[in-house]
Scaffold this motif. Structure first.
Motif, PDB file in Angstrom:
ATOM      1  N   VAL A 101       0.858  -1.189   0.000  1.00  0.00           N
ATOM      2  CA  VAL A 101       0.000   0.000   0.000  1.00  0.00           C
ATOM      3  C   VAL A 101       0.890   1.232   0.000  1.00  0.00           C
ATOM      4  O   VAL A 101       1.823   1.331   0.796  1.00  0.00           O
ATOM      5  CB  VAL A 101      -0.945   0.013   1.221  1.00  0.00           C
ATOM      6  CG1 VAL A 101      -1.660   1.362   1.332  1.00  0.00           C
ATOM      7  CG2 VAL A 101      -1.958  -1.113   1.132  1.00  0.00           C
ATOM      8  N   GLU A 102       0.588   2.149  -0.901  1.00  0.00           N
ATOM      9  CA  GLU A 102       1.329   3.409  -0.981  1.00  0.00           C
ATOM     10  C   GLU A 102       0.337   4.556  -0.873  1.00  0.00           C
ATOM     11  O   GLU A 102      -0.667   4.596  -1.596  1.00  0.00           O
ATOM     12  CB  GLU A 102       2.103   3.486  -2.296  1.00  0.00           C
ATOM     13  CG  GLU A 102       2.995   4.709  -2.422  1.00  0.00           C
ATOM     14  CD  GLU A 102       3.935   4.618  -3.620  1.00  0.00           C
ATOM     15  OE1 GLU A 102       4.730   3.648  -3.670  1.00  0.00           O
ATOM     16  OE2 GLU A 102       3.845   5.505  -4.503  1.00  0.00           O
ATOM     17  N   VAL A 103       0.610   5.486   0.041  1.00  0.00           N
ATOM     18  CA  VAL A 103      -0.209   6.686   0.218  1.00  0.00           C
ATOM     19  C   VAL A 103       0.626   7.883  -0.191  1.00  0.00           C
ATOM     20  O   VAL A 103       1.736   8.079   0.314  1.00  0.00           O
ATOM     21  CB  VAL A 103      -0.684   6.839   1.672  1.00  0.00           C
ATOM     22  CG1 VAL A 103      -1.436   8.152   1.863  1.00  0.00           C
ATOM     23  CG2 VAL A 103      -1.569   5.658   2.078  1.00  0.00           C
ATOM     24  N   ARG A 104       0.093   8.679  -1.110  1.00  0.00           N
ATOM     25  CA  ARG A 104       0.790   9.858  -1.605  1.00  0.00           C
ATOM     26  C   ARG A 104      -0.044  11.097  -1.297  1.00  0.00           C
ATOM     27  O   ARG A 104      -1.254  11.125  -1.557  1.00  0.00           O
ATOM     28  CB  ARG A 104       1.028   9.730  -3.118  1.00  0.00           C
ATOM     29  CG  ARG A 104       1.844   8.494  -3.498  1.00  0.00           C
ATOM     30  CD  ARG A 104       2.099   8.411  -4.990  1.00  0.00           C
ATOM     31  NE  ARG A 104       0.927   8.039  -5.760  1.00  0.00           N
ATOM     32  CZ  ARG A 104       0.604   6.784  -6.087  1.00  0.00           C
ATOM     33  NH1 ARG A 104       1.364   5.764  -5.672  1.00  0.00           N
ATOM     34  NH2 ARG A 104      -0.473   6.527  -6.818  1.00  0.00           N
ATOM     35  N   LEU A 105       0.594  12.126  -0.761  1.00  0.00           N
ATOM     36  CA  LEU A 105      -0.080  13.367  -0.409  1.00  0.00           C
ATOM     37  C   LEU A 105       0.522  14.518  -1.199  1.00  0.00           C
ATOM     38  O   LEU A 105       1.732  14.558  -1.442  1.00  0.00           O
ATOM     39  CB  LEU A 105       0.061  13.661   1.084  1.00  0.00           C
ATOM     40  CG  LEU A 105      -0.418  12.600   2.075  1.00  0.00           C
ATOM     41  CD1 LEU A 105      -0.168  13.069   3.505  1.00  0.00           C
ATOM     42  CD2 LEU A 105      -1.896  12.290   1.870  1.00  0.00           C
ATOM     43  N   ALA A 106      -0.323  15.485  -1.561  1.00  0.00           N
ATOM     44  CA  ALA A 106       0.136  16.683  -2.254  1.00  0.00           C
ATOM     45  C   ALA A 106      -0.852  17.807  -1.974  1.00  0.00           C
ATOM     46  O   ALA A 106      -2.049  17.556  -1.765  1.00  0.00           O
ATOM     47  CB  ALA A 106       0.237  16.443  -3.761  1.00  0.00           C
ATOM     48  N   PRO A 107      -0.379  19.044  -1.939  1.00  0.00           N
ATOM     49  CA  PRO A 107      -1.318  20.165  -1.784  1.00  0.00           C
ATOM     50  C   PRO A 107      -2.313  20.177  -2.935  1.00  0.00           C
ATOM     51  O   PRO A 107      -1.944  19.951  -4.089  1.00  0.00           O
ATOM     52  CB  PRO A 107      -0.408  21.397  -1.812  1.00  0.00           C
ATOM     53  CG  PRO A 107       0.955  20.892  -1.460  1.00  0.00           C
ATOM     54  CD  PRO A 107       1.025  19.505  -2.022  1.00  0.00           C
ATOM     55  N   ALA A 108      -3.574  20.427  -2.619  1.00  0.00           N
ATOM     56  CA  ALA A 108      -4.593  20.495  -3.664  1.00  0.00           C
ATOM     57  C   ALA A 108      -4.392  21.754  -4.495  1.00  0.00           C
ATOM     58  O   ALA A 108      -4.070  22.818  -3.967  1.00  0.00           O
ATOM     59  CB  ALA A 108      -5.983  20.490  -3.044  1.00  0.00           C
ATOM     60  N   PRO A 109      -4.561  21.670  -5.806  1.00  0.00           N
ATOM     61  CA  PRO A 109      -4.431  22.870  -6.639  1.00  0.00           C
ATOM     62  C   PRO A 109      -5.600  23.823  -6.397  1.00  0.00           C
ATOM     63  O   PRO A 109      -6.671  23.414  -5.943  1.00  0.00           O
ATOM     64  CB  PRO A 109      -4.451  22.309  -8.062  1.00  0.00           C
ATOM     65  CG  PRO A 109      -5.209  21.023  -7.949  1.00  0.00           C
ATOM     66  CD  PRO A 109      -4.873  20.469  -6.589  1.00  0.00           C
ATOM     67  N   GLY A 110      -5.390  25.069  -6.703  1.00  0.00           N
ATOM     68  CA  GLY A 110      -6.465  26.047  -6.587  1.00  0.00           C
ATOM     69  C   GLY A 110      -6.389  26.844  -5.305  1.00  0.00           C
ATOM     70  O   GLY A 110      -5.610  26.544  -4.400  1.00  0.00           O
ATOM     71  N   PRO A 111      -7.241  27.872  -5.209  1.00  0.00           N
ATOM     72  CA  PRO A 111      -7.168  28.805  -4.077  1.00  0.00           C
ATOM     73  C   PRO A 111      -7.752  28.275  -2.776  1.00  0.00           C
ATOM     74  O   PRO A 111      -7.531  28.869  -1.718  1.00  0.00           O
ATOM     75  CB  PRO A 111      -7.966  30.001  -4.581  1.00  0.00           C
ATOM     76  CG  PRO A 111      -8.975  29.410  -5.530  1.00  0.00           C
ATOM     77  CD  PRO A 111      -8.265  28.263  -6.194  1.00  0.00           C
ATOM     78  N   ASP A 112      -8.512  27.183  -2.829  1.00  0.00           N
ATOM     79  CA  ASP A 112      -9.205  26.719  -1.630  1.00  0.00           C
ATOM     80  C   ASP A 112      -8.323  25.877  -0.713  1.00  0.00           C
ATOM     81  O   ASP A 112      -8.721  25.563   0.412  1.00  0.00           O
ATOM     82  CB  ASP A 112     -10.446  25.904  -2.013  1.00  0.00           C
ATOM     83  CG  ASP A 112     -11.480  26.753  -2.745  1.00  0.00           C
ATOM     84  OD1 ASP A 112     -11.507  27.981  -2.499  1.00  0.00           O
ATOM     85  OD2 ASP A 112     -12.234  26.201  -3.559  1.00  0.00           O
ATOM     86  N   GLY A 113      -7.158  25.478  -1.168  1.00  0.00           N
ATOM     87  CA  GLY A 113      -6.272  24.676  -0.332  1.00  0.00           C
ATOM     88  C   GLY A 113      -6.758  23.244  -0.205  1.00  0.00           C
ATOM     89  O   GLY A 113      -7.515  22.735  -1.027  1.00  0.00           O
ATOM     90  N   GLY A 114      -6.308  22.592   0.838  1.00  0.00           N
ATOM     91  CA  GLY A 114      -6.644  21.194   1.039  1.00  0.00           C
ATOM     92  C   GLY A 114      -5.517  20.287   0.590  1.00  0.00           C
ATOM     93  O   GLY A 114      -4.441  20.744   0.185  1.00  0.00           O
ATOM     94  N   THR A 115      -5.778  18.997   0.665  1.00  0.00           N
ATOM     95  CA  THR A 115      -4.753  17.996   0.376  1.00  0.00           C
ATOM     96  C   THR A 115      -5.320  16.906  -0.515  1.00  0.00           C
ATOM     97  O   THR A 115      -6.407  16.378  -0.253  1.00  0.00           O
ATOM     98  CB  THR A 115      -4.247  17.350   1.681  1.00  0.00           C
ATOM     99  OG1 THR A 115      -3.693  18.368   2.530  1.00  0.00           O
ATOM    100  CG2 THR A 115      -3.195  16.296   1.404  1.00  0.00           C
TER     101      THR A 115
END
Length: 220
Positions: A101-115
């Motif tokens: 199992v591999e979990v990858r995280l990245a900042p969400a694109p756009g002005p609203d933020g999130g992951t």
């Protein structure tokens, strides 16, 4: 209350091929955006006390090379842990059933933020092929449905750290979510493998029976 439709639609589901350490592999890929910053999501996925609040109590040495065991669930070895972007572990339910199992995280694109969280569960091709021979594509649909429930739990916890997973068990909401989840994974199976309508309906019913035994699998 859970917005079932929004939660189902929040997840992208995909079935494909991905090599594993032993050679050829098959994979399930899930992707969704969380309304939380990347460090918060990373912490929720890597710190034992927080993992226990939305997934299951966990024991072990939570660092690269260390082993872990989720209570009543899988265990394995931590292969990589690159803060705050990547976690990779072996994921085993018993001898001969070790997967990755591999979990990858990245900042969400756009002005609203999130992951943006991507979870990829890759299994040796022979394990998946045997599962399909024994149970049809329903086994694969069921695995995907289990991961949908996992990502649901993470979302509910990130919005409310007092969230208690036990409070959802056997509720009509959870059964409806599980039913719709299996239907959504059925569509992913049909896209990937071209499964016929009759076989697909049987596979969805097989998977639904595991997570929502009182449901018919016919909800729309």
């Amino acid at each position: 209350m859970i917005d079932i439709i929004d939660q189902i639609n929040a997840i992208h589901r995909e079935i494909g091929d991905r090599p594993v350490a032993s050679g050829a592999g098959r994979s399930l890929l899930l992707r969704r955006v969380y309304d939380a910053d990347i460090e918060d999501v990373w912490s929720a996925c890597t710190e034992a006390d927080r993992i226990g609040r939305w997934l299951a109590p966990i024991d072990g040495d939570l660092r690269p090379g260390g082993s872990f065991q989720l209570k009543g669930n899988a265990g394995g070895v931590i292969l990589r842990c690159d803060r705050p972007e990547l976690i990779k572990v072996t994921w085993g339910f018993g001898e001969g059933m070790v997967t990755e199992v591999e979990v990858r995280l990245a900042p969400a694109p756009g002005p609203d933020g999130g992951t943006v969280l991507e979870l990829e569960h890759a299994s040796p091709a022979e394990i998946v092929d045997e599962l399909v021979r024994a149970h049809g594509p329903g086994g694969t649909i069921g695995i995907g449905g289990g991961w949908d429930l996992t990502l649901l739990g993470l979302d509910l916890y990130l919005h409310d750290t007092a969230f208690d997973p036990a409070a959802l068990e056997d509720t009509p909401e959870l059964k409806e979510f599980a039913t719709r989840s299996c239907q959504a994974w059925g569509a992913a199976v049909q896209t990937a493998w071209g499964t016929g309508d009759d076989d697909l309906a049987a596979a969805v019913a097989f998977a639904t029976q595991h997570y929502a035994p009182d449901a018919t699998g016919d909800e729309r």
